[in-house]
Design a protein around this motif. Structure first.
Motif, short mmCIF file in Angstrom:
data_model
loop_
_atom_site.label_atom_id
_atom_site.label_comp_id
_atom_site.label_asym_id
_atom_site.label_seq_id
_atom_site.Cartn_x
_atom_site.Cartn_y
_atom_site.Cartn_z
N SER A 26 5.88 -6.51 -6.79
CA SER A 26 6.05 -7.97 -6.74
C SER A 26 7.41 -8.39 -7.28
CB SER A 26 4.94 -8.66 -7.54
OG SER A 26 5.00 -8.26 -8.90
N ARG A 27 8.11 -7.51 -8.02
CA ARG A 27 9.38 -7.87 -8.65
C ARG A 27 10.57 -7.03 -8.19
NH1 ARG A 27 9.19 -11.71 -11.76
NH2 ARG A 27 11.23 -11.27 -12.63
N ARG A 28 10.33 -5.96 -7.43
CA ARG A 28 11.44 -5.07 -7.08
C ARG A 28 11.21 -4.43 -5.72
NH1 ARG A 28 13.05 0.52 -10.10
NH2 ARG A 28 15.11 0.75 -9.17
N ALA A 29 12.31 -4.19 -5.01
CA ALA A 29 12.25 -3.47 -3.74
C ALA A 29 13.49 -2.60 -3.60
CB ALA A 29 12.16 -4.45 -2.57
N SER A 49 15.94 -6.50 -7.64
CA SER A 49 14.86 -6.96 -8.53
C SER A 49 14.97 -8.46 -8.71
CB SER A 49 14.98 -6.29 -9.89
OG SER A 49 14.80 -4.90 -9.78
N LEU A 50 13.84 -9.08 -8.91
CA LEU A 50 13.84 -10.50 -9.26
C LEU A 50 14.41 -10.65 -10.67
CD1 LEU A 50 10.43 -11.69 -7.82
CD2 LEU A 50 12.70 -11.88 -6.81
N PRO A 51 15.00 -11.80 -10.96
CA PRO A 51 15.64 -11.97 -12.27
C PRO A 51 14.64 -11.92 -13.42
CG PRO A 51 15.67 -14.02 -11.02
CD PRO A 51 15.13 -12.98 -10.12
N VAL A 52 15.16 -11.47 -14.56
CA VAL A 52 14.39 -11.39 -15.79
C VAL A 52 14.86 -12.51 -16.71
CG1 VAL A 52 13.91 -9.94 -17.81
CG2 VAL A 52 14.18 -8.89 -15.55
N PHE A 61 21.94 -8.70 -10.13
CA PHE A 61 22.21 -8.77 -8.70
C PHE A 61 21.84 -7.44 -8.06
CE2 PHE A 61 26.13 -8.19 -11.14
CZ PHE A 61 26.55 -6.94 -10.71
N PRO A 62 21.76 -7.40 -6.74
CA PRO A 62 21.37 -6.15 -6.07
C PRO A 62 22.39 -5.04 -6.33
CG PRO A 62 21.86 -7.89 -4.47
CD PRO A 62 22.02 -8.47 -5.81
#
Length: 153
Positions: A26-29, A49-52, A61-62
């Protein structure tokens, strides 16, 4: 609006169907796919990843890495030796993440789609890398940091 992993995955599948989504939560690909430079095809990994919370967005960033063929350092290059426009990982220089945009200039945000920005910029970077390998000069533009690139996270 921060793009979800689902939104990123949908647009990647539409624009880059050859890229395989090998890890997804749900947070990373993480995608693996081939891009062409001027003379060579490269397998790259796009890790997003979605930001923390608590960490500045400009540092999240990617990360794009070239898997094969491995990047070839050139310590004799006139500019940006041993590798141009990377976040230098001195533990594994050929695996250093590519520097595709300037985070200090807000050239990418979590509102952006990877398929429309990061992957295209990676293809441009690869073409510029091949020119750098031949000429020793970086023709891809961007801001140089006095020869010192930041260490990869």
């Amino acid at each position: 609006m921060i793009r979800s992993i689902e939104q990123q995955a949908s647009l990647m599948a539409l624009h880059w169907p050859g890229f395989e989504l090998q890890h997804r939560s749900s947070r990373r690909a993480i995608w693996y796919g081939e891009l062409a430079g001027l003379e060579c095809r490269y397998l790259i990994a796009v890790d997003h990843s979605l930001p923390v919370m608590g960490i500045a967005l400009r540092y999240q960033f990617p990360r794009v890495r070239v898997i094969t063929p491995r990047l070839a350092p050139n310590t004799k290059a006139a500019e940006e030796a041993p590798l141009p426009h990377v976040y230098l990982d001195d533990r594994d220089i050929p695996n250093s993440p590519l520097c595709l945009f300037d985070p200090d200039q807000n050239e990418w945000s979590h509102d952006d789609y990877l398929a429309l920005t990061t992957v295209k910029w990676s293809a441009d970077w690869l073409a510029c890398y091949e020119i750098w390998q031949v000429t020793g000069r970086w023709r891809g533009g961007g801001r140089h940091q006095s020869g010192v690139m930041r260490r990869a996270a």
